[in-house]
Design a protein around this motif. Structure first.
Motif, PDB file in Angstrom:
ATOM      1  N   ARG A 173      12.165   6.319  -9.474  1.00 18.96           N
ATOM      2  CA  ARG A 173      11.015   6.533  -8.609  1.00 18.96           C
ATOM      3  C   ARG A 173      10.536   5.275  -7.886  1.00 18.96           C
ATOM      4  O   ARG A 173       9.748   5.365  -6.943  1.00 18.96           O
ATOM      5  CB  ARG A 173       9.845   7.082  -9.434  1.00 18.96           C
ATOM      6  CG  ARG A 173      10.039   8.490  -9.927  1.00 18.96           C
ATOM      7  CD  ARG A 173       8.878   8.896 -10.835  1.00 18.96           C
ATOM      8  NE  ARG A 173       8.949  10.285 -11.229  1.00 18.96           N
ATOM      9  CZ  ARG A 173       8.345  11.283 -10.586  1.00 18.96           C
ATOM     10  NH1 ARG A 173       7.627  11.024  -9.502  1.00 18.96           N
ATOM     11  NH2 ARG A 173       8.459  12.529 -10.995  1.00 18.96           N
ATOM     12  N   SER A 174      10.965   4.089  -8.306  1.00 24.83           N
ATOM     13  CA  SER A 174      10.338   2.835  -7.849  1.00 24.83           C
ATOM     14  C   SER A 174      11.107   2.183  -6.715  1.00 24.83           C
ATOM     15  O   SER A 174      12.318   1.989  -6.795  1.00 24.83           O
ATOM     16  CB  SER A 174      10.233   1.852  -9.023  1.00 24.83           C
ATOM     17  OG  SER A 174       9.451   2.397 -10.056  1.00 24.83           O
ATOM     18  N   ARG A 175      10.370   1.792  -5.685  1.00 24.77           N
ATOM     19  CA  ARG A 175      10.958   0.982  -4.617  1.00 24.77           C
ATOM     20  C   ARG A 175      10.990  -0.498  -5.006  1.00 24.77           C
ATOM     21  O   ARG A 175      11.794  -1.266  -4.479  1.00 24.77           O
ATOM     22  CB  ARG A 175      10.151   1.146  -3.327  1.00 24.77           C
ATOM     23  CG  ARG A 175      10.267   2.516  -2.689  1.00 24.77           C
ATOM     24  CD  ARG A 175      11.598   2.692  -1.991  1.00 24.77           C
ATOM     25  NE  ARG A 175      11.847   1.648  -1.028  1.00 24.77           N
ATOM     26  CZ  ARG A 175      11.346   1.601   0.196  1.00 24.77           C
ATOM     27  NH1 ARG A 175      10.517   2.557   0.607  1.00 24.77           N
ATOM     28  NH2 ARG A 175      11.647   0.622   1.024  1.00 24.77           N
ATOM     29  N   VAL A 209      13.945  -3.200  -4.554  1.00 22.97           N
ATOM     30  CA  VAL A 209      13.815  -4.638  -4.792  1.00 22.97           C
ATOM     31  C   VAL A 209      13.509  -4.857  -6.267  1.00 22.97           C
ATOM     32  O   VAL A 209      12.737  -4.112  -6.870  1.00 22.97           O
ATOM     33  CB  VAL A 209      12.684  -5.234  -3.914  1.00 22.97           C
ATOM     34  CG1 VAL A 209      12.298  -6.630  -4.379  1.00 22.97           C
ATOM     35  CG2 VAL A 209      13.118  -5.275  -2.453  1.00 22.97           C
ATOM     36  N   LEU A 210      14.114  -5.900  -6.840  1.00 22.52           N
ATOM     37  CA  LEU A 210      13.872  -6.273  -8.234  1.00 22.52           C
ATOM     38  C   LEU A 210      13.162  -7.626  -8.276  1.00 22.52           C
ATOM     39  O   LEU A 210      13.551  -8.561  -7.564  1.00 22.52           O
ATOM     40  CB  LEU A 210      15.198  -6.373  -8.997  1.00 22.52           C
ATOM     41  CG  LEU A 210      15.102  -6.797 -10.475  1.00 22.52           C
ATOM     42  CD1 LEU A 210      14.487  -5.682 -11.313  1.00 22.52           C
ATOM     43  CD2 LEU A 210      16.478  -7.173 -11.014  1.00 22.52           C
ATOM     44  N   GLU A 232       0.829  -1.201   0.000  1.00 25.31           N
ATOM     45  CA  GLU A 232       0.000   0.000   0.000  1.00 25.31           C
ATOM     46  C   GLU A 232       0.869   1.259   0.000  1.00 25.31           C
ATOM     47  O   GLU A 232       1.782   1.406   0.817  1.00 25.31           O
ATOM     48  CB  GLU A 232      -0.931   0.018   1.213  1.00 25.31           C
ATOM     49  CG  GLU A 232      -1.920   1.158   1.164  1.00 25.31           C
ATOM     50  CD  GLU A 232      -2.993   1.066   2.245  1.00 25.31           C
ATOM     51  OE1 GLU A 232      -4.021   1.740   2.099  1.00 25.31           O
ATOM     52  OE2 GLU A 232      -2.789   0.319   3.218  1.00 25.31           O
ATOM     53  N   ASP A 233       0.619   2.142  -0.968  1.00 28.09           N
ATOM     54  CA  ASP A 233       1.343   3.410  -1.158  1.00 28.09           C
ATOM     55  C   ASP A 233       2.781   3.219  -1.639  1.00 28.09           C
ATOM     56  O   ASP A 233       3.522   4.203  -1.770  1.00 28.09           O
ATOM     57  CB  ASP A 233       1.355   4.255   0.131  1.00 28.09           C
ATOM     58  CG  ASP A 233      -0.039   4.697   0.528  1.00 28.09           C
ATOM     59  OD1 ASP A 233      -0.842   4.998  -0.383  1.00 28.09           O
ATOM     60  OD2 ASP A 233      -0.331   4.728   1.738  1.00 28.09           O
ATOM     61  N   LEU A 234       3.190   1.985  -1.925  1.00 29.14           N
ATOM     62  CA  LEU A 234       4.564   1.750  -2.358  1.00 29.14           C
ATOM     63  C   LEU A 234       4.707   2.073  -3.844  1.00 29.14           C
ATOM     64  O   LEU A 234       3.905   1.620  -4.658  1.00 29.14           O
ATOM     65  CB  LEU A 234       4.935   0.284  -2.114  1.00 29.14           C
ATOM     66  CG  LEU A 234       6.415  -0.079  -2.262  1.00 29.14           C
ATOM     67  CD1 LEU A 234       7.214   0.527  -1.122  1.00 29.14           C
ATOM     68  CD2 LEU A 234       6.589  -1.593  -2.286  1.00 29.14           C
ATOM     69  N   GLY A 248      -3.309  -0.891  -3.514  1.00 26.66           N
ATOM     70  CA  GLY A 248      -3.070   0.507  -3.187  1.00 26.66           C
ATOM     71  C   GLY A 248      -1.668   0.985  -3.504  1.00 26.66           C
ATOM     72  O   GLY A 248      -1.252   2.051  -3.037  1.00 26.66           O
ATOM     73  N   ALA A 249      -0.932   0.216  -4.307  1.00 22.95           N
ATOM     74  CA  ALA A 249       0.412   0.639  -4.696  1.00 22.95           C
ATOM     75  C   ALA A 249       0.342   1.801  -5.688  1.00 22.95           C
ATOM     76  O   ALA A 249      -0.660   2.004  -6.372  1.00 22.95           O
ATOM     77  CB  ALA A 249       1.168  -0.530  -5.326  1.00 22.95           C
ATOM     78  N   GLN A 250       1.424   2.580  -5.742  1.00 22.22           N
ATOM     79  CA  GLN A 250       1.561   3.655  -6.727  1.00 22.22           C
ATOM     80  C   GLN A 250       2.268   3.059  -7.945  1.00 22.22           C
ATOM     81  O   GLN A 250       3.474   2.852  -7.932  1.00 22.22           O
ATOM     82  CB  GLN A 250       2.380   4.805  -6.156  1.00 22.22           C
ATOM     83  CG  GLN A 250       1.776   5.434  -4.908  1.00 22.22           C
ATOM     84  CD  GLN A 250       2.708   6.466  -4.288  1.00 22.22           C
ATOM     85  OE1 GLN A 250       3.541   7.061  -4.968  1.00 22.22           O
ATOM     86  NE2 GLN A 250       2.582   6.655  -2.987  1.00 22.22           N
ATOM     87  N   VAL A 251       1.507   2.750  -8.979  1.00 28.93           N
ATOM     88  CA  VAL A 251       2.009   1.977 -10.113  1.00 28.93           C
ATOM     89  C   VAL A 251       2.429   2.908 -11.245  1.00 28.93           C
ATOM     90  O   VAL A 251       1.693   3.817 -11.632  1.00 28.93           O
ATOM     91  CB  VAL A 251       0.950   0.980 -10.620  1.00 28.93           C
ATOM     92  CG1 VAL A 251       1.485   0.188 -11.807  1.00 28.93           C
ATOM     93  CG2 VAL A 251       0.541   0.031  -9.493  1.00 28.93           C
ATOM     94  N   MET A 252       3.621   2.628 -11.773  1.00 25.41           N
ATOM     95  CA  MET A 252       4.153   3.362 -12.919  1.00 25.41           C
ATOM     96  C   MET A 252       4.584   2.332 -13.960  1.00 25.41           C
ATOM     97  O   MET A 252       5.032   1.234 -13.608  1.00 25.41           O
ATOM     98  CB  MET A 252       5.346   4.212 -12.490  1.00 25.41           C
ATOM     99  CG  MET A 252       5.915   5.094 -13.562  1.00 25.41           C
ATOM    100  SD  MET A 252       7.199   6.175 -12.871  1.00 25.41           S
ATOM    101  CE  MET A 252       7.662   7.076 -14.340  1.00 25.41           C
ATOM    102  N   VAL A 253       4.437   2.657 -15.241  1.00 30.59           N
ATOM    103  CA  VAL A 253       4.679   1.701 -16.313  1.00 30.59           C
ATOM    104  C   VAL A 253       5.675   2.268 -17.312  1.00 30.59           C
ATOM    105  O   VAL A 253       5.589   3.443 -17.692  1.00 30.59           O
ATOM    106  CB  VAL A 253       3.361   1.363 -17.049  1.00 30.59           C
ATOM    107  CG1 VAL A 253       3.626   0.505 -18.273  1.00 30.59           C
ATOM    108  CG2 VAL A 253       2.392   0.659 -16.106  1.00 30.59           C
TER     109      VAL A 253
END
Length: 344
Positions: free
Chosen positions: A224-226, A255-256, A172-174, A196-201
């Motif tokens: 930007r991505s955790r 994390v990958l 959530e919010d990640l 609820g994650a903040q998704v970017m593509v």
């Protein structure tokens, strides 16, 4: 009465020959008479690899040639459809591969002999998407490590993962970045949004807005991505897509996750990023060489890794879908209808 259609169901221990035969029988029940011969190939209990000029196939040319005597149709997942096999089986007219691409077929040789080649796209999209989420949760919440400490070592040391310093990360919010937004990536995105994650593509083949998700460049996504999860096809352009430079762009402690293709990632660079602590962890289902050699540097970082043996597409539903999609192509061919997923 017309001659029966002779089909060889060269299955394996995943897409069982019986599943193929049953699906073909159901599809052709009201069509021409048909005979289906079942052949069991060794995968996955036996490794696959290059066979003659094709890739990712079972080493079973002789077995396949014998089975195909008098057959017009081959349905298989790992059967090696090489030039030698095609030469030995002049009556063969249709090959249907029960996987996302016919990498076990010499397409040029098939085209020269007017053999139609079909495949089964999308058969494992749902299974791989679900498995990706499982990997992600496992690495973020350190589930395998806690299981090992309690179930294998019978100790309560895993309770240390409840301390602030060692506790996991929730979705959530990640900020989570997806590299690729195809059949698998789009499913992963939908589930992540539900968390609820903040998704970017990032996907160079996608234009405009994607279901309200933010699109960006690969570099922007990495910065930007955790968590970054890979869903790209392996091509000459994407091989080594995530290397030392790209890993360095990730925030400290990122994390990958890779359940796509192992060669998308420079494993040496990944190990260096894990060893330095720049990456908090990684979850891998695919590898540059499968299986990884016993001396692979990955195993030196096992405490930060979740490793599985290419299981993303392993569900009973996938095997059943593959057999059904293949049988539907056989039915179209028998009826003289346009083939849905044909490359030659």
């Amino acid at each position: 009465m017309s001659e029966p259609v002779r089909v060889v169901a060269a299955g394996d221990h995943f897409v069982l020959p019986g599943l193929i035969a049953q699906a073909v029988g159901k599809e052709l029940s009201d069509e021409r008479p048909h005979e289906t011969r079942e052949v069991m190939l060794g995968w996955p209990l036996e490794p696959f690899g290059p066979v003659a000029e094709v890739a990712e196939a079972s080493d079973a040319e002789d077995e396949l040639i014998e089975a195909l005597a008098g057959a017009q149709v081959l349905v298989t997942q790992m059967g090696p459809v090489t030039e030698r096999v095609l030469d030995a089986c002049p009556g063969l007219k249709l090959v249907v591969v029960c996987r996302g691409g016919p990498v076990n077929v010499n397409l040029d040789a098939a085209k020269r002999r007017d053999v139609r080649v079909c495949y089964a796209p999308g058969r494992n999209a749902a299974a791989t998407a679900e498995f990706t989420l499982g990997l992600m949760l496992a690495v973020l919440r350190r589930i395998p490590q806690a299981h090992e400490l309690l179930a294998r070592r019978r100790g309560w040391e895993g309770a240390a993962y409840y301390t602030y310093e060692h506790s996991g990360v929730e979705l959530e919010d990640l900020p989570v970045g997806l590299v690729g937004h195809g059949a698998v990536g789009s499913r992963v995105a939908r589930v992540l949004c539900a968390f609820g994650a903040q998704v970017m593509v990032y996907d160079p083949y996608v234009r405009g807005e994607v279901h309200g998700l933010r699109l960006g460049s690969l570099d922007e996504l990495l910065r930007r991505s955790r968590v970054v999860t890979l869903h790209a096809r392996l091509t000459a352009q994407t091989r080594g897509l995530i290397g030392a430079r790209e890993l360095a762009l990730l925030p400290q402690g990122a994390v990958l996750v890779n359940a796509a293709r192992g060669a998308l990632v420079d494993e040496a660079a990944l190990c260096a990023a894990l060893g330095s602590g720049h990456l908090a962890g990684a979850a891998l289902d695919t590898y540059a060489h499968e299986p990884p050699p016993p001396d692979s540097p990955l195993f030196a970082h096992a405490d930060r890794l979740v490793l599985t043996p290419h299981l993303g597409g392993a569900s009973r539903a996938v095997a059943e879908k593959a057999a059904r999609i293949a049988a539907e192509e056989v039915g179209r061919w028998v009826r003289g209808e346009p083939l849905a997923h044909c490359l030659t």
